[in-house]
Design a protein around this motif. Structure first.
Motif, mmCIF file in Angstrom:
data_model
loop_
_atom_site.group_PDB
_atom_site.id
_atom_site.type_symbol
_atom_site.label_atom_id
_atom_site.label_comp_id
_atom_site.label_asym_id
_atom_site.label_seq_id
_atom_site.Cartn_x
_atom_site.Cartn_y
_atom_site.Cartn_z
ATOM 1 N N ASN B 399 -8.307 -5.074 9.579
ATOM 2 C CA ASN B 399 -8.016 -4.309 8.369
ATOM 3 C C ASN B 399 -7.643 -2.855 8.647
ATOM 4 O O ASN B 399 -7.518 -2.061 7.734
ATOM 5 N N GLY B 400 -7.509 -2.530 9.917
ATOM 6 C CA GLY B 400 -6.946 -1.232 10.265
ATOM 7 C C GLY B 400 -7.941 -0.114 10.538
ATOM 8 O O GLY B 400 -7.542 1.033 10.740
ATOM 9 N N PHE B 401 -9.216 -0.422 10.548
ATOM 10 C CA PHE B 401 -10.183 0.629 10.881
ATOM 11 C C PHE B 401 -10.060 0.939 12.367
ATOM 12 O O PHE B 401 -9.977 0.021 13.193
ATOM 13 N N LEU B 664 -9.695 3.097 -5.586
ATOM 14 C CA LEU B 664 -9.918 3.042 -4.143
ATOM 15 C C LEU B 664 -10.190 4.427 -3.572
ATOM 16 O O LEU B 664 -9.726 5.442 -4.102
ATOM 17 N N LYS B 665 -10.929 4.421 -2.496
ATOM 18 C CA LYS B 665 -11.327 5.672 -1.847
ATOM 19 C C LYS B 665 -10.119 6.452 -1.312
ATOM 20 O O LYS B 665 -10.188 7.655 -1.111
ATOM 21 N N ASN B 666 -9.019 5.719 -1.072
ATOM 22 C CA ASN B 666 -7.805 6.397 -0.588
ATOM 23 C C ASN B 666 -6.962 6.929 -1.746
ATOM 24 O O ASN B 666 -5.776 7.229 -1.579
ATOM 25 N N ASN B 667 -7.592 6.986 -2.961
ATOM 26 C CA ASN B 667 -6.940 7.528 -4.157
ATOM 27 C C ASN B 667 -5.914 6.592 -4.775
ATOM 28 O O ASN B 667 -5.246 6.951 -5.732
ATOM 29 N N LYS B 668 -5.765 5.402 -4.177
ATOM 30 C CA LYS B 668 -4.890 4.415 -4.811
ATOM 31 C C LYS B 668 -5.703 3.629 -5.848
ATOM 32 O O LYS B 668 -6.940 3.701 -5.868
ATOM 33 N N THR B 669 -4.983 2.892 -6.663
ATOM 34 C CA THR B 669 -5.635 2.051 -7.671
ATOM 35 C C THR B 669 -5.131 0.626 -7.537
ATOM 36 O O THR B 669 -3.924 0.394 -7.364
ATOM 37 N N PHE B 670 -6.035 -0.315 -7.578
ATOM 38 C CA PHE B 670 -5.645 -1.724 -7.552
ATOM 39 C C PHE B 670 -6.217 -2.372 -8.811
ATOM 40 O O PHE B 670 -7.411 -2.282 -9.080
ATOM 41 N N THR B 671 -5.325 -2.986 -9.576
ATOM 42 C CA THR B 671 -5.743 -3.521 -10.864
ATOM 43 C C THR B 671 -5.570 -5.034 -10.899
ATOM 44 O O THR B 671 -4.532 -5.557 -10.466
ATOM 45 N N ILE B 672 -6.565 -5.719 -11.383
ATOM 46 C CA ILE B 672 -6.454 -7.160 -11.610
ATOM 47 C C ILE B 672 -6.315 -7.323 -13.121
ATOM 48 O O ILE B 672 -7.201 -6.912 -13.879
ATOM 49 N N GLU B 673 -5.221 -7.915 -13.522
ATOM 50 C CA GLU B 673 -4.933 -7.938 -14.947
ATOM 51 C C GLU B 673 -4.380 -9.299 -15.343
ATOM 52 O O GLU B 673 -3.168 -9.499 -15.393
ATOM 53 N N PRO B 674 -5.246 -10.251 -15.589
ATOM 54 C CA PRO B 674 -4.740 -11.581 -15.959
ATOM 55 C C PRO B 674 -4.136 -11.588 -17.374
ATOM 56 O O PRO B 674 -4.619 -10.882 -18.258
ATOM 57 N N THR B 675 -3.081 -12.344 -17.523
ATOM 58 C CA THR B 675 -2.479 -12.521 -18.844
ATOM 59 C C THR B 675 -3.181 -13.695 -19.539
ATOM 60 O O THR B 675 -3.554 -14.670 -18.888
ATOM 61 N N SER B 702 -4.776 -5.213 3.276
ATOM 62 C CA SER B 702 -3.793 -4.125 3.230
ATOM 63 C C SER B 702 -3.118 -4.064 1.870
ATOM 64 O O SER B 702 -2.853 -2.980 1.343
ATOM 65 N N GLU B 703 -2.817 -5.224 1.322
ATOM 66 C CA GLU B 703 -2.161 -5.249 0.009
ATOM 67 C C GLU B 703 -3.062 -4.637 -1.063
ATOM 68 O O GLU B 703 -2.606 -3.890 -1.923
ATOM 69 N N ILE B 704 -4.334 -4.952 -0.977
ATOM 70 C CA ILE B 704 -5.278 -4.370 -1.948
ATOM 71 C C ILE B 704 -5.318 -2.859 -1.784
ATOM 72 O O ILE B 704 -5.192 -2.099 -2.748
ATOM 73 N N MET B 705 -5.459 -2.417 -0.539
ATOM 74 C CA MET B 705 -5.655 -0.990 -0.282
ATOM 75 C C MET B 705 -4.359 -0.186 -0.505
ATOM 76 O O MET B 705 -4.401 1.035 -0.653
ATOM 77 N N TYR B 706 -3.244 -0.883 -0.506
ATOM 78 C CA TYR B 706 -1.982 -0.219 -0.801
ATOM 79 C C TYR B 706 -1.908 0.130 -2.281
ATOM 80 O O TYR B 706 -1.157 1.010 -2.705
ATOM 81 N N GLY B 707 -2.731 -0.543 -3.067
ATOM 82 C CA GLY B 707 -2.748 -0.317 -4.508
ATOM 83 C C GLY B 707 -1.718 -1.182 -5.204
ATOM 84 O O GLY B 707 -0.816 -1.752 -4.568
ATOM 85 N N GLY B 708 -1.864 -1.332 -6.506
ATOM 86 C CA GLY B 708 -0.913 -2.141 -7.240
ATOM 87 C C GLY B 708 -1.601 -2.972 -8.300
ATOM 88 O O GLY B 708 -2.745 -2.718 -8.652
ATOM 89 N N ILE B 709 -0.840 -3.960 -8.750
ATOM 90 C CA ILE B 709 -1.365 -4.796 -9.827
ATOM 91 C C ILE B 709 -1.284 -6.258 -9.421
ATOM 92 O O ILE B 709 -0.255 -6.745 -8.952
ATOM 93 N N LEU B 710 -2.403 -6.940 -9.560
ATOM 94 C CA LEU B 710 -2.442 -8.371 -9.319
ATOM 95 C C LEU B 710 -2.515 -9.050 -10.686
ATOM 96 O O LEU B 710 -3.447 -8.804 -11.458
ATOM 97 N N ASN B 711 -1.524 -9.877 -10.937
ATOM 98 C CA ASN B 711 -1.468 -10.529 -12.235
ATOM 99 C C ASN B 711 -1.570 -12.038 -12.081
ATOM 100 O O ASN B 711 -1.118 -12.617 -11.098
ATOM 101 N N PHE B 712 -2.231 -12.662 -13.022
ATOM 102 C CA PHE B 712 -2.272 -14.133 -13.084
ATOM 103 C C PHE B 712 -1.897 -14.526 -14.506
ATOM 104 O O PHE B 712 -2.203 -13.795 -15.457
ATOM 105 N N GLU B 713 -1.331 -15.682 -14.636
ATOM 106 C CA GLU B 713 -1.186 -16.240 -15.979
ATOM 107 C C GLU B 713 -2.300 -17.245 -16.171
ATOM 108 O O GLU B 713 -2.415 -18.216 -15.436
#
Lengths: 717, 717
Positions: B399-401, B664-675, B702-713
Motif C-alpha cells: 500500500n505504499g508505506f 482521509l488523512k491525506n486531505n482527500k475524500t472518498f465517498t461511498i454513495e449507493p443509488t 491506492s484507489e481509496i486513498m486517491y479519493g473519489g466516489i464509489l457508486n453502486f446501483e
C-alpha cells in the motif's frame, strides 16, 4: 573468652573489647596487597559483607580491579562495592565525591599521607580540605564528610563502575529522588556479569538543590550534583543500603542495620564483629608476622559475600527472588581459586557459614541448571575452567557438614558433569577421553586435567551415596588425564583428535585465552603437570616410574628457571617453575611430603612465607584472588595445606610460628606448638598429634576439629 | 475541518467541538459487546492508549478477560489496564477500591443503573454512596471519588490482575511510598506473558495513614489500605501513570500528560482526540446503525497500544530499554485476528500510525529473533498460529508505506519463516510439505494452510525486492496446501507422515488445543477449507474443478448446519458453517465475489450486519478480538473487505449505508454513495469508481486513498 561472656555483655563488653580484650583486629593492615598485583583494597567491609565503600583511583585496567592502587594520587570518589584480589574488575557502583565550589580544581586530589585505615574504617583528607571517613555494616555503607565550610557539594554518580574489557555499561536504571533526604532506585549493569542492584541513600542533612549532569553516551543512568547548607559542624553524613532484591529490601536492610547516625557506633561494631572472627586464631609471633597473618585472615574472610537481604531474600542466577534456606546467599565465589585452600580453611575457622555456602551452590544449580563457576553479585561470569563447586561440595560432605540435601548435591554434581555448558563440552571430552586442542579454542590440557579432579570428586560422592554406576563412570573419567601424558617429554601435552601431540611444544611458556592462547590456563606445562596429583599421587608416581622419579621431577620443577615469566598470568613469585603468584602451583610444594625428600618442600615453604609475603602495601605478590593467596599463607604458617581439598586431609609442611591456638567454633581448641622453633630450625621431624606420632604425612579435618595439640620437633637439618 | 482549524483554537475549539462541531463520539456506546462474548469494556481509554481504567467484576474465566461483564453486580474495584475483546485474560493491574468504614459491607456492590459511560468517561455510584468517576490520557489514568463523608478509605492492591489459566502471579515488586502523596514502583508479573510495569500514583489529598494487609500466598506484592481526611468537598482525586521503562518514565508521562487536577479537562481532551479519529468517517444512517458503526470504530482504534513513554523509550521483547524510531512502540498486537481486516482498515483510517506499527514488528524481530505472534505489553505470548506479521508488513509495503527498512523487513520475514521457533517447526513442514498430524500436537492442517499464506507473502516481498531465489522457494511452499487436499471429501484433511488421512474424520466439529484438540484452530475442516483462498482463488477453483464447483462449495458451506457449535471456539453467529464469531470465517462471505453468484454473498453480508450486530451490550456475537470483528463490520458497511489482506485489494460486497464519507488523512475524500439504497435493495450492481464501471470485483487501497466516489446501483433482486 567463655568466661568473659558470662561476666560482661552489651556495652560493657564493647568497652572491654576496646581496652583489654584480645584484639587481633589491631594487627590488620588493610593496605597490604594494595600496591602492585595483590589487588586488595583499604576501605572497610564486614566479614562476608555485601558493601565495601572505599576510594577509587581508576575504573579500568588490570591494576585497578578493586578500584585502588596504593601509589595512585588521583581520586575519582568513593564507590560502595568491590572485590578483593581479583584479576578482572566489576562492581564499583554508586560513586560519591564530596567537593566544594571554591576549590573545585582540587576535587580529585588528596593528601596521600592523610590516608588512615583499620578494620571497619577508612579516612583521607582531600586537597580541598574535606575530610572523608567511611565505615559500614554488612549491607549499608556509611559516609561522613567534614567540609571546610557550610556550603557543600556532592557528586552522586550512577554511571560509575569498574570496567570489564572497557565496555561496561549501565543498561537501565530507575533513580527516584523521593525527597531531599532520600534517593532510591536500581541499576542494571553490564560488565563482567549483568546484574541488578537496588539501593536507598539517606542524607542526614537534606540537600537544598539537585542538578542532573548531561548523560554520557550509551550510559542509561544519571549523575547528580547535590547542594547542601550544612549546620555549624559542617558535617554531612549519609548511608547507602544495597539489595539484590528491591528498594524495599534495601530500606529494610538500612533500618535493621544502621537505624542511627553514630559513626562511632558503626565503626565499633565493625571492630567487634571482625574480632569475633580474627580472635579465633591466636599466634605467638613478632609484630610483622602478626600483621601479615591477621591481614591474611582478614582478606580470607572478606568473601564470599552474603548478598541476601536481612530477611534472607535474594535475587538468584535466574533473576528471580527467593528465600535462602540459611537466610544467607553467597556470592563473589571465585571458585577456581578458593576451592583449593580458602574453602577448606574456612571450614576450620567459620564452620557456621559452610552449609549456607553449599546451599548457595545448590540453589544456583537449581536456578541455572549447573553449579556455578565464578559468581559476582549472584551471576555467573564463567571465568576460568573446571566445575570446582564439585570439590567444594564433596569437601563439606567429607568433613561432616550435613545441612544440605546430599542427594540433591550428587544430582547437581552429575548434571554439571554430564550436560554440556559454557566451557564444559562433555560430548567432546567423553568422545576422546581428553579435550583435543584442535576442537577447542584453548586450554585443552588444563581443562582435561581439572575436569579429572572434578570427576574424581563425583565418583567419591557417588560412592558415599552408594551410587555404583556413577562411581564407576566418573572413576573412569578421572583417569583421562593419563591420555595426555607424553612419555617423551614426561609432561601433559596438547593432543589433537588424530592423536598427534602439539608441535612445537613450549613447556616453559604460560598460556591463557586472553593473553597468549594455548593449551594451559594462566600457567605452563610444568605447572599443570602436578594437577592430577591433587587426587592421584600414586597414579602420578606410576606414570613417572616410581617415588624416586617423582622426587626428581619435583626437584626439576623447583630449579628449572622460567623464561619471560608473564605476571599477568600469575607468573611471579617464582622458585624455578613454581609460581606462587597463581593458583595452579599452590599445592605443589606440599607434594614433597609424598616424595623421598619432604624437607625440600619445608625449605621452599619457609622461603615463600618469608620472601613472598610482607607487611607492606607491596607485600603480596600475585592476586589475592578472594583470599586464596591469604589462605595459603595462613595454612602454611600453621604447618599444613590441603593438596586434595576434598578428601579432608591437610598435608604437613612445617609450622612458621612459635605457637598457634585455634579457638574452634565448637568450643574445642587446637594448638600447633613446635618444639625448638627458631629462624634457623625450619625443618620439622616427628610430627605428633596429641603426643602420638603421625604415621602419615597429613592430619584430617576431623582431627583438627576434635581439638588437641599438634607438635613438631624443629631442626635446622 | 480545515476551516475550523484556522478560525478557532484552544479552549474555543473545545467549546465548539462540544456544541456545533461534528461529534461522532456521541454515537459511541461503550457498553456494546460487554454482555456475553464480545469481551469489550466500558471504561475510558484513548485511541492506541496505554491505560484503560475501569471496573473489574471478576479476575478469572473466559467471560471476564476484560475484567467486566455487563450483567455482573460484584465490584472488585478499578484496575488500570486491560485488553478489548480477547479470549484470554491479562493485565488488570493496580486495583483501587474506595470505601469507608461505616458501610464496609457494601464496599463491593454498586447500583447497576448508576453506570454511565461515554468516550473518555466512566462513572458509577457504589452502594456505600461513593461516586466513582474515571477518565484518562494515553498513559495516565485519572480517578475521582466523591465520598459521603470526610473520612475516606482506599484499597490499593498490587496483587490484582486478570488470570491466565488461574495461575497468574506477581513474581516480584518494589513498591515505594515516597511520601503521603506519592506511591511509586514496579511489578513483574507472570500471566499470559511475563511483563514488568512501572508506575507512579499521585494523590491530590495526602493520605494520613497506610496499612499493609497480610500478603497472599505466593504473591510477591503488597496490598494497602490508605486513610484520608478529605476537605469539605469530600473529593479524592488521583492519577496513575504507567511506563514499561521506569518510575522515572512514569513520572515523566504524568507530568507531560496531566500536570493539573481538572477532571473536566482530561475528559474533554479525550473526547477531542477521539473525535479527531471518529470524525474521519461520516455516515448517513439511523441512530442505531450509527451507534454500532462508531462503537466499532472506537473498538478498532483502542489498540494496538502505544506502550512507549512520551519520550519514545520502551522496554522491548528482550527486556531491554530502547528508543523507538517512530517514538511509538505498539503492543496488544493480536496478529492472528487483526491482520485480516483491522490492519488494512487502519491503513485507511489512521495511516500516520502504520510505519510505527511496522517498525514495532521489526524491532520485535531484532530483539526476539522472530516477528511477533501476539504481543501483550511488548512480550510475545505466541498465541494462535502462523506468522502473520508477515502479511502485515507486505500489506503496508504493497500500500505504499515506506517509513521502514524494506530489506530488513524481507530479512525478518525470511528468518521468521526458516528458523524454527515456538509453533513453527520448519524442518517438519519442509520435510513433508505439510505438518503431519502424528508429529505435531495439534492444529496440523490449520498450521499448514496458514503458513501457506505467509509463504505467499514472503514470495511476494522477495519478488518486490528482486530476490529471485526466495521468491521461488516460498512460492513453492505456498503450494503445500494442496498436499492436504483430500479428493474424496474435497476438504483439507489431517495427514500422517506415512500419507494416511486422519480417520475417522469429522469435518463439522471445531477443534482447538485447549478445547478438543485436533487438526484445526478454533474451527472445523469446512471453515479452514477457505483459508488458501486468501491468496490462491484460482488454485482453489482448480482443486474443486472450476468456478461452478467453487460456487457450489460456497453454497454448501453456507447451508450445511453445524452440529453442537462450541462458542468458546467462536462457533457462534452461524450461517450454515460460516461462523461469524471467529476469524477463520471472516473473508469467506466475500469469496462469493469470485463465484457465479456474487449476490449470494451480498445477501449474507446484509444478514450478518443486521442480525449479528446490535447497539446493545449483547450486540456483539463472538470476541471483538482487538477490533477485528469491528473492522469487519465497518468495512462491510462501507461495501468492501480484503479477502487477501496483503495485496492491497478490497473485495466488493454491498454497502450497508446510504452514504459514507471518508475524510482521509491525506486531505482527500472518498465517498461511498449507493443509488437507490433502501432496506430492501440489498444487492449491488454496476459498481463504479469515479463514474467508471469496475471491471474487477475489488477496489484497491491506492484507489481509496486517491479519493473519489464509489457508486453502486442497489436493487432488491
Amino acid at each position: 573468652m567463655e568466661i568473659r561472656k558470662t561476666l560482661f555483655s552489651g556495652l560493657v563488653l564493647i568497652c572491654f573489647w576496646s581496652t583489654n580484650a584480645q584484639n587481633n583486629a589491631k594487627f590488620v593492615n588493610t593496605f597490604i596487597g594494595t600496591d602492585g598485583t595483590g589487588h586488595t583494597f583499604p576501605g572497610p567491609s564486614m566479614p562476608f559483607g555485601m558493601v565495601q565503600p572505599g576510594p577509587d583511583n581508576n575504573i579500568a585496567g588490570w591494576n585497578h580491579t578493586s578500584g585502588y592502587q596504593y601509589k595512585d594520587t588521583l581520586l575519582l570518589g568513593f564507590s560502595q562495592t568491590r572485590f578483593s584480589g581479583t584479576g578482572i574488575g566489576e562492581m564499583g557502583n554508586i560513586l560519591l565525591l564530596p567537593f566544594h565550589e571554591k576549590k573545585s580544581k582540587l576535587k580529585n586530589s588528596y593528601h596521600k599521607n592523610s590516608e588512615k585505615a583499620s578494620v571497619g574504617y577508612y579516612s583521607l583528607l582531600k586537597k580541598d580540605d574535606i575530610r572523608v571517613e567511611l565505615s559500614c555494616s554488612e549491607r549499608v555503607a556509611f559516609h561522613k564528610y567534614t567540609y571546610p565550610s557550610k556550603n557543600a557539594k556532592l557528586l552522586v554518580d550512577f554511571q560509575h563502575g569498574f570496567q570489564f574489557l572497557n565496555d561496561s555499561l549501565v543498561l537501565e536504571s530507575d533513580i527516584i529522588i523521593e525527597n531531599n533526604s532520600t534517593i532510591s532506585g536500581y541499576c542494571k549493569t553490564k560488565g563482567w556479569v549483568t546484574k541488578k542492584y537496588f539501593f536507598t541513600i539517606n542524607f542526614q542533612t537534606p540537600f537544598v538543590a539537585s542538578k542532573e549532569l548531561p548523560k554520557e553516551k550509551k550510559q542509561n543512568a544519571p549523575k547528580y550534583i547535590l547542594d547542601f547548607n550544612l549546620s555549624k559542624n559542617r558535617i554531612l553524613q549519609l548511608k547507602i543500603a544495597l539489595s539484590t532484591v528491591s528498594v524495599t529490601g534495601a530500606k529494610q536492610n538500612l533500618k535493621s542495620e544502621i537505624p542511627h547516625w553514630s559513626f562511632e557506633k558503626i565503626k565499633q561494631n565493625a571492630e567487634k564483629v571482625w574480632n569475633d572472627y580474627l580472635n579465633r586464631i591466636d599466634i605467638e609471633a613478632p609484630q610483622k608476622q602478626k600483621e601479615i597473618f591477621y591481614t591474611s585472615l582478614y582478606h580470607l574472610l572478606l568473601q564470599p559475600s552474603n548478598i541476601a537481604d536481612v530477611d534472607g531474600n535474594y535475587r538468584g542466577a535466574d533473576d528471580k527472588i527467593a528465600l535462602a534456606s540459611n537466610k544467607a546467599y553467597y556470592s563473589t565465589l571465585s571458585i577456581w581459586d578458593i576451592y583449593r585452600g580458602a574453602f577448606p580453611l574456612l571450614q576450620i575457622i567459620a564452620p557456621e557459614k559452610i552449609d549456607g555456602i553449599v546451599n548457595t551452590l545448590l540453589l544456583h544449580h537449581k536456578a541455572a541448571g549447573f553449579l556455578p563457576i565464578w559468581t559476582a553479585w549472584g551471576q555467573d561470569n564463567y571465568c576460568m575452567i573446571g566445575n570446582h563447586a564439585i570439590p567444594m561440595i564433596l569437601s563439606a560432605y567429607t568433613n561432616g557438614f550435613d545441612g544440605f540435601d546430599k542427594d540433591e548435591a550428587l544430582k547437581a554434581m552429575i548434571e554439571t558433569s554430564t550436560k554440556s555448558h559454557i566451557n564444559s563440552d562433555w560430548e567432546l571430552y567423553n568422545q576422546y577421553g581428553y579435550y583435543p586442542f584442535d576442537k577447542l579454542d584453548n586450554e585443552a590440557v588444563s581443562r582435561t586435567l581439572e575436569s579429572g579432579y572434578d570427576d574424581w570428586c563425583v565418583a567419591q560422592m557417588a560412592e558415599n551415596l552408594n551410587n555404583k554406576i556413577n562411581q564407576v563412570t566418573f572413576q573412569k573419567r578421572a583417569n583421562y588425564y593419563k591420555n595426555l601424558f607424553d612419555t617423551e617429554t614426561k609432561l601433559f601435552r596438547g593432543k589433537e583428535t588424530n592423536d598427534n601431540w602439539r608441535t612445537p611444544f613450549d613447556p616453559l611458556t604460560a598460556t591463557s585465552p586472553m593473553n597468549n592462547p594455548g593449551d594451559y590456563t594462566e600457567a605452563n606445562a610444568w605447572q599443570y603437570f602436578w594437577t592430577p596429583a591433587q587426587y592421584d599421587i600414586d597414579g602420578m608416581k606410576n606414570l613417572l616410574g616410581g617415588k624416586k622419579e617423582f622426587t626428581k621431577k619435583l626437584n626439576d620443577f623447583f630449579t628449572i628457571e622460567s623464561l619471560n615469566p608473564n605476571k599477568f598470568l600469575g607468573q611471579e613469585a617464582m622458585i624455578g617453575q613454581y609460581a606462587h603468584g597463581n593458583e595452579p602451583s599452590h599445592h605443589i610444594v606440599y607434594l614433597y611430603a609424598f616424595s623421598e625428600t619432604p624437607k625440600f618442600g619445608q625449605k621452599y615453604i619457609h622461603k615463600i612465607i618469608n620472601e613472598f609475603h610482607n607487611n607492606t602495601p607491596d607485600g603480596m605478590i600475585g592476586n589475592d584472588d578472594c583470599g586464596q593467596m591469604s589462605a595459603w599463607y595462613i595454612l602454611s604458617t600453621l604447618g599444613f595445606y590441603p593438596v586434595n581439598p576434598a578428601n579432608g586431609e591437610f598435608v604437613l609442611g612445617a609450622p612458621q610460628v612459635k605457637k598457634a591456638t585455634l579457638h574452634l567454633k565448637n568450643n574445642k581448641t587446637f594448638t600447633i606448638e613446635p618444639t625448638n622453633f627458631s629462624n634457623d630450625n625450619i625443618y620439622q621431624e616427628n610430627a605428633q598429634l596429641n603426643k602420638t606420632s603421625l604415621s602419615k604425612p597429613f592430619i584430617t579435618y576431623s582431627e583438627i576439629m576434635y581439638g588437641g595439640i599438634l607438635n613438631f620437633e624443629m631442626t635446622s637439618k
